[in-house]
Design a protein around this motif. Structure first.
Motif, short mmCIF file in Angstrom:
data_model
loop_
_atom_site.label_atom_id
_atom_site.label_comp_id
_atom_site.label_asym_id
_atom_site.label_seq_id
_atom_site.Cartn_x
_atom_site.Cartn_y
_atom_site.Cartn_z
N GLY A 181 0.79 -1.23 0.00
CA GLY A 181 0.00 0.00 0.00
C GLY A 181 0.81 1.27 0.00
N LYS A 182 2.14 1.17 -0.12
CA LYS A 182 2.99 2.36 -0.12
C LYS A 182 2.91 3.03 -1.49
CE LYS A 182 7.74 3.93 0.55
NZ LYS A 182 9.14 3.52 0.86
N PRO A 183 2.61 4.34 -1.55
CA PRO A 183 2.54 5.03 -2.85
C PRO A 183 3.89 5.02 -3.56
CG PRO A 183 1.48 6.32 -1.12
CD PRO A 183 2.21 5.21 -0.44
N ILE A 184 3.86 4.65 -4.83
CA ILE A 184 5.05 4.63 -5.67
C ILE A 184 5.04 5.79 -6.66
CG2 ILE A 184 6.42 3.26 -7.27
CD1 ILE A 184 6.31 2.15 -4.43
N ALA A 185 3.86 6.07 -7.21
CA ALA A 185 3.73 7.16 -8.19
C ALA A 185 2.27 7.60 -8.25
CB ALA A 185 4.22 6.71 -9.57
N TYR A 186 2.07 8.76 -8.87
CA TYR A 186 0.73 9.30 -9.07
C TYR A 186 0.53 9.56 -10.56
CZ TYR A 186 0.61 9.99 -4.03
OH TYR A 186 0.63 9.78 -2.66
N HIS A 187 -0.56 9.03 -11.09
CA HIS A 187 -0.87 9.19 -12.51
C HIS A 187 -1.77 10.40 -12.66
CE1 HIS A 187 0.75 5.17 -13.83
NE2 HIS A 187 0.70 5.02 -12.51
N VAL A 188 -1.15 11.54 -12.92
CA VAL A 188 -1.82 12.84 -12.91
C VAL A 188 -2.27 13.19 -14.32
CG1 VAL A 188 -1.57 15.29 -12.35
CG2 VAL A 188 -0.39 13.57 -10.97
N VAL A 189 -3.52 13.61 -14.46
CA VAL A 189 -4.05 14.05 -15.75
C VAL A 189 -3.33 15.32 -16.17
CG1 VAL A 189 -6.09 14.89 -16.95
CG2 VAL A 189 -6.29 13.01 -15.33
N ARG A 190 -2.86 15.32 -17.41
CA ARG A 190 -2.22 16.52 -17.94
C ARG A 190 -3.25 17.62 -18.11
NH1 ARG A 190 2.91 15.67 -20.01
NH2 ARG A 190 3.54 13.47 -20.20
N ALA A 191 -2.89 18.83 -17.75
CA ALA A 191 -3.81 19.96 -17.89
C ALA A 191 -4.01 20.27 -19.36
CB ALA A 191 -3.27 21.18 -17.16
N ASN A 192 -5.27 20.41 -19.79
CA ASN A 192 -5.57 20.75 -21.18
C ASN A 192 -5.12 22.18 -21.46
OD1 ASN A 192 -6.82 18.27 -21.43
ND2 ASN A 192 -8.83 19.09 -20.86
N ARG A 193 -4.49 22.36 -22.57
CA ARG A 193 -4.06 23.70 -22.96
C ARG A 193 -5.10 24.30 -23.90
NH1 ARG A 193 1.12 24.83 -21.59
NH2 ARG A 193 2.43 23.10 -20.93
N ILE A 194 -5.63 25.44 -23.53
CA ILE A 194 -6.66 26.09 -24.35
C ILE A 194 -6.18 27.50 -24.71
CG2 ILE A 194 -8.60 24.80 -23.39
CD1 ILE A 194 -9.12 27.05 -21.48
N GLU A 195 -6.53 27.92 -25.90
CA GLU A 195 -6.08 29.22 -26.37
C GLU A 195 -6.95 30.34 -25.83
OE1 GLU A 195 -5.94 29.07 -30.57
OE2 GLU A 195 -4.34 27.56 -30.65
N ASP A 196 -8.24 30.06 -25.64
CA ASP A 196 -9.17 31.08 -25.17
C ASP A 196 -9.34 30.95 -23.67
OD1 ASP A 196 -11.08 32.93 -24.71
OD2 ASP A 196 -12.62 32.03 -25.99
N PRO A 197 -8.77 31.86 -22.86
CA PRO A 197 -8.87 31.72 -21.39
C PRO A 197 -10.27 31.93 -20.86
CG PRO A 197 -7.87 33.82 -21.97
CD PRO A 197 -8.01 33.05 -23.27
#
Length: 525
Positions: free
Chosen positions: A207-223
């Motif tokens: 149960g020891k954390p080895i890694a975290y699979h993090v969703v990449r932030a979507n890059r958008i042109e219009d803020p």
């Protein structure tokens, strides 16, 4: 009657044999009746909707996390009591100064404190705590990181702090705050190396954390466009090693991998109570707006006295005015009975249950001090403060201490602090000072502490720590005040005589500016 008696005895004996078979041979047995087990386990017509849950900790979180998090965020944005709870959490746990570092390095193990190294360490930490050094986006200082992390933790159930090693940072470390939905709840599976991914967290068989699979932030042109992180055909994840992530969540059960919102138990009550208050408010508004209706047996409309600019009928309502209605037109008055006279007590009753689910007092949550006395408010405040202190301890153990150790390693590596890496353990001796709490009854509490000190069961340092202060700092401030007052010839001491500093009687010491304080010695760091 004898035949029926023998039948009852045979039935009772049969039940005893069933128990013997169960315990002797390990065979499954069905419950023999309510008298043979716990009342809470009885399943009958009264408890048909009380099924219970046999899910594991992760299975329960997996089934409800996304919905709980979405509802918790909605409550925070629209429910005043939910917003009040989060504000209470940050203000009571962090206060205006947050959790502060106090260096306690010593010249030798168990020896006297090293003031030079302690000052250098605290100054370096304070400099890194500025927004331009602390956060990857340059917008959040360390106090902001604490505040945002705590509020996100309470609202969403967990929060990620990613550690970036930046060569451009003079201390080599920057922080990035990530919300919990960057770990996809449905991202689960067994890897070839034996590791398992549970709701985006990769861990080993223990149960020891080895890694975290993090969703990449979507890059958008219009803020101006708003997007939500979630599963889609284009969703990609990044595997981040566990040493670069601080994952904050409160584990309630063994084996729990993710946390859930702190408002989960009170969520339904918060929503229902606020919906009732809104309905009662609308009903009261309608009652105040609609006084009467004109009705006609023949269906003819009432012409009124005049018409306004919007085409609405107008009739006069003046004191002493008597008006004759057209034939067939009757006046029907309305009595909505709103606001309900029992509304206040009913809402209080609902909010008491909500407050219990949030582990806070009703009076603080509802901002209602009506009808309380000093004893009751004191008991509620003291019990609630224990919850805040436990949260402070959690943040110290799971956020501040691990963060400081990583910062110290990076700062030593890039030269951000003037300390040799071989003395790393020496500089890990620190104390964390969270916000303290003022006295509920200052006079009685001070008298109680005074007696505790006299009995030798409590120290002055312990009393100062309860207020979020350091006793050594207090002594230094008092000494500095007394020295300054003595220098100006002003007696500010509560004692009958002013303190006499021997160095002040020496003209040579006065000329050199030596007023009896400790001399600074060169650091051995």
């Amino acid at each position: 009657m004898g035949i029926f008696d023998r039948f009852k005895r045979q039935k009772k004996a049969s039940g005893r044999r069933a128990l013997v078979d169960y315990y002797g041979a390990g065979k499954p047995v069905r419950p023999l009746g309510s008298s043979g087990g716990f009342v809470g386990a009885i399943q009958d017509r009264l408890t048909d909707d009380f099924r219970g849950s046999e899910l594991s900790a992760d299975a329960a979180v997996y089934a409800s996390l996304d919905k709980l998090r979405a509802r918790s965020r909605q409550l925070y944005m629209s429910n005043p009591y939910a917003s009040r709870f989060l504000q209470m959490t940050t203000s009571n746990v962090l206060g205006q100064d947050g959790i502060r570092l106090e260096a306690k390095t010593r010249r030798t193990p168990g020896g006297e404190l090293d003031p030079v190294d302690n000052l250098a360490l605290e100054q370096a930490w304070a400099r890194w705590s500025r927004p331009q050094f602390c956060s990857a986006n340059g917008k959040l200082g360390l106090l902001d990181v604490q505040r945002v992390a705590l509020s996100t933790l309470a609202r969403d159930g967990d929060v990620l702090i990613r550690l970036h090693h930046s060569p451009d940072n003079p201390f080599g470390l920057e922080l990035e705050l990530l919300e919990g939905d960057r770990l996809l709840t449905h991202h689960n599976g067994l890897l070839e190396n034996g590791n398992r991914i549970t709701m985006g967290v990769e861990h080993d068989e223990r149960g020891k954390p080895i890694a975290y699979h993090v969703v990449r932030a979507n890059r958008i042109e219009d803020p101006s466009k708003v997007y939500a992180i979630g599963a889609s055909s284009t969703t990609t994840t990044e595997r981040v090693p566990a040493e670069d992530i601080i994952h904050l969540y409160v584990a309630e059960r063994p084996g729990q991998t993710r946390g859930y919102p702190w408002m989960a138990q009170a969520m339904r009550g918060l929503h229902m109570t606020e919906s009732y208050r809104e309905s009662e408010l609308v009903a009261a508004r309608v009652a105040a707006s609609k006084m009467a209706f004109y009705t006609s047996k023949h269906g003819d409309g009432y012409s009124g006295d005049d018409i306004d600019a919007d085409g609405n009928l107008i009739f006069e309502a003046e004191a002493g005015l008597i008006e004759q209605l057209p034939e067939g037109v009757e006046l029907t008055t309305l009595d909505w009975s709103h606001p309900n006279s029992n509304m206040g007590e009913f809402v209080k009753s609902c909010l008491r249950g909500v407050a219990a689910g949030l582990n806070v007092s009703y009076n603080a949550l509802a901002n209602d001090l009506e009808g309380v006395n000093f004893s009751s408010i004191r008991a509620g405040v003291q019990e609630e403060r224990e919850v805040w202190k436990a949260t402070q301890r959690f943040l110290i153990d799971h956020l501040m201490q691990p963060l400081f150790e990583r910062w110290l390693d990076q700062a030593m590596l890039v030269g951000g602090v003037p300390f040799p890496a071989r003395k790393r353990d020496k500089f890990l001796e620190v104390v964390w000072r969270p916000r303290g709490f003022s006295y509920v009854d200052p006079v009685k509490d001070q008298q109680a502490y005074e007696k505790a000190v006299a009995l030798g069961v409590m120290s002055r340092s312990e009393i100062a720590a309860m207020q979020g202060k350091d006793f050594n700092d207090i002594l230094e401030q008092i000494a500095e005040e007394d020295r300054k007052a003595y220098e100006l010839g002003v007696n500010v001491s509560p004692r009958q005589t002013m303190p006499i500093y021997p160095a002040m009687q020496d003209p040579a010491a006065q000329a050199n500016g030596d007023f009896g304080g400790e001399k600074e010695t060169e650091s051995d760091g």
